[in-house]
Design an enzyme around this catalytic site. Structure first.
Site, mmCIF file in Angstrom:
data_model
loop_
_atom_site.group_PDB
_atom_site.id
_atom_site.type_symbol
_atom_site.label_atom_id
_atom_site.label_comp_id
_atom_site.label_asym_id
_atom_site.label_seq_id
_atom_site.Cartn_x
_atom_site.Cartn_y
_atom_site.Cartn_z
ATOM 1 N N LYS A 58 0.835 -1.161 0.074
ATOM 2 C CA LYS A 58 -0.074 -0.130 0.051
ATOM 3 C C LYS A 58 0.864 1.259 0.160
ATOM 4 C CE LYS A 58 -1.716 1.565 3.935
ATOM 5 N NZ LYS A 58 -1.840 3.391 3.894
ATOM 6 N N ASN A 59 1.967 1.239 0.901
ATOM 7 C CA ASN A 59 2.731 2.556 1.023
ATOM 8 C C ASN A 59 3.779 2.820 -0.168
ATOM 9 O OD1 ASN A 59 1.541 3.363 3.361
ATOM 10 N ND2 ASN A 59 3.147 2.039 4.595
ATOM 11 N N ARG A 93 -3.490 10.569 3.915
ATOM 12 C CA ARG A 93 -2.448 11.426 3.716
ATOM 13 C C ARG A 93 -1.823 11.509 2.525
ATOM 14 N NH1 ARG A 93 -0.137 14.986 7.082
ATOM 15 N NH2 ARG A 93 2.150 15.642 6.762
ATOM 16 N N CYS A 142 -5.073 8.474 9.117
ATOM 17 C CA CYS A 142 -5.201 8.168 10.484
ATOM 18 C C CYS A 142 -4.858 9.099 11.676
ATOM 19 C CB CYS A 142 -4.312 6.730 10.538
ATOM 20 S SG CYS A 142 -5.032 5.364 9.955
ATOM 21 N N ARG A 180 1.102 15.172 11.830
ATOM 22 C CA ARG A 180 1.720 15.006 10.916
ATOM 23 C C ARG A 180 1.831 16.171 9.945
ATOM 24 N NH1 ARG A 180 0.902 8.910 8.687
ATOM 25 N NH2 ARG A 180 -1.280 9.560 8.643
ATOM 26 N N ASP A 190 4.590 1.189 11.974
ATOM 27 C CA ASP A 190 3.148 0.657 11.645
ATOM 28 C C ASP A 190 3.101 -0.764 12.224
ATOM 29 O OD1 ASP A 190 2.447 2.600 10.350
ATOM 30 O OD2 ASP A 190 2.637 1.968 8.063
ATOM 31 N N VAL A 223 8.633 7.845 16.482
ATOM 32 C CA VAL A 223 7.986 8.333 15.133
ATOM 33 C C VAL A 223 6.919 9.206 15.226
ATOM 34 C CG1 VAL A 223 7.596 7.802 12.627
ATOM 35 C CG2 VAL A 223 9.130 6.430 13.877
ATOM 36 N N ARG A 270 -8.201 -0.074 4.710
ATOM 37 C CA ARG A 270 -7.519 0.627 4.028
ATOM 38 C C ARG A 270 -5.981 0.123 3.749
ATOM 39 N NH1 ARG A 270 -6.154 5.471 7.374
ATOM 40 N NH2 ARG A 270 -5.024 5.736 5.356
#
Length: 437
Positions: free
Chosen positions: A37-38, A107, A131, A136, A325, A347, A417
């Protein structure tokens, strides 16, 4: 009410779906890790840099991917899907104003702002959502883009841009190795024809490397992949290509952690070990090394004897450190390891909303500053809980599967998601989930 194999047609984040989990359960068989996904989201955004066709393979069918498709279509692209393949075509019109509704959902959508500005000289994009895991801000993005000649103005929830002629040599130093800012700036710099850009303190996550590989295959000139210093020589035009997205390391890590609690010779397939060194290292530290087959690229894992595992102290960090994550999922595992463990979140320091929910299930965890202090318990008990974000939903699902009794997870739609066909995949390994819209 639906049992297993629920086919998600269109899921947004305005719904409050529930997932009912009755535990304890066992997971046996094979589970396939989908495309990242990322990785795919910034790659899809980068498709705006060309009018030629882009074919992406190993694309997961996720709510976030559908949102990005909606954004690309708003920008004038035509997108077709065939199983795990996306074909992105130009309609002949490029629109640089993106509406609020799709952008607010995630985002990663903001990363179309720079490419649209470079292509059109102007863009108007809503401030992004996503989220609820702490602040952020997009400051790093905007400050870096300003160096590239993009002036920005924020008003009424939108960011509008104008483009001025940049210097022939540009240096951008990121205050923090932000993945999103690194991806946004390097993608935008690719089409600054004749301009040399150096970005320092870059993120080096595998997803950044995947984006760089994609762009270079399109004809970009990016040097320094997998290092914290990137050099980009801007080109006039990028071409269309076919490209296969890497496997999702967070999905893989989630299923490995789940297997450590409820697996029966569970096989997690399509795993890239180089992307999960930090997770494998944690299991070694606990006294149970991961069984990884490098030829088959798969992990075989069964439920661990939790009483024999060692408690640990660990912290999240940018890659190659332990990924934030996977922190909520690891918190669930450590809540059942005897002794005191700690996880320090460096983070997203507010990423502990799942802990109150785990405590409702019988965990003993307290938070001091940005550290979770975990006292291992013998068991978890089913309870009503709420998922506050994507990875919290995954952590609570794992907790529900290992707990005794029924767990009802509300606001669970977050999970769609980031985990493709999760109910269908769970059903194939013998796990029953009930989803209530």
């Amino acid at each position: 009410m639906y049992l297993g194999g629920f086919k998600v047609k269109s899921i947004g984040l305005d719904t409050s779906g529930k997932m009912i989990v009755r535990g304890p359960q066992k997971a046996k068989g094979q589970i396939m890790v989908s495309g990242s996904k990322n990785s795919v989201l910034p790659i899809m955004g980068a498709s705006l840099l060309t009018d030629e066709d882009i074919v992406l393979k190993n694309v997961p069918d996720l709510a976030d991917v559908r949102t990005m498709i909606e954004i690309l279509e708003s920008a004038g692209k035509e997108v077709e899907r065939y199983d795990d393949e996306l074909v992105i075509k130009s309609s002949g019109i490029l629109n640089s104003e993106i509406p609020y509704e799709p952008v607010r959902k995630m985002r990663a959508s903001f990363n179309v702002y720079g490419p649209l500005t470079i292509r059109k000289g102007y863009a108007k994009v809503a401030l992004p959502g996503g989220c609820s895991i702490g602040a952020r801000p997009v400051d790093f993005h905007l400050e870096g883009l300003k160096k590239l000649g993009i002036e920005s103005n924020i008003e009424h929830g939108f960011v509008t841009s104008s483009l001025i002629k940049p210097n022939k040599e540009i240096n951008v130093s990121l205050p923090f190795p932000s993945v999103g800012a690194t991806e946004h700036i390097l993608t935008t710099a690719c089409l600054l024809d004749g301009v040399k850009t150096t970005i320092t303190n870059c993120a080096i996550e595998p997803e950044v490397t995947d984006l760089i590989n994609f762009l270079n295959e399109m004809g970009a000139r990016i040097f320094g992949s997998e290092t914290s210093i990137l050099k980009i020589e801007g080109v006039k035009k990028l071409k269309g290509i076919e490209y296969t997205v890497i496997p999702d390391r967070i999905e893989a890590g989630t299923y490995i952690i789940m297997g450590a609690l409820i697996g029966q010779d569970l096989i997690v397939k399509n795993v890239t070990a180089d992307h999960l060194h930090s997770l494998f290292s944690i299991f070694e530290k606990m006294g149970s090394p991961i069984d990884y087959d490098s030829k088959r690229r798969e992990v075989k894992i069964s439920a661990l004897q939790l009483s024999t595992l060692k408690s640990i102290s660990m912290e999240t960090a940018p890659f190659p450190g332990f990924p934030t994550d996977l922190q909520p999922q690891m918190t669930t595992l450590l809540s059942l390891v005897s002794g005191r463990s700690t996880i320090t979140e460096t983070v997203f320091k507010s990423r502990f909303y799942h802990i109150d929910e785990l405590n409702r299930m019988g965990a003993k965890i307290r938070v001091e500053d940005n550290t979770a202090i975990i006292e291992g318990v013998n068991k978890l008990s089913g309870a009503p809980v709420e998922a506050t974000d994507l990875r919290a939903a995954a952590a609570l699902l794992i907790a529900g599967l290992v707990a005794e009794g029924e767990t009802v997870i509300t606001n669970v739609d977050h999970i769609f998601r980031g985990y493709e066909k999760i109910q269908e995949k769970m059903e194939k390994i013998g796990v029953d989930l009930f989803y209530v819209k």
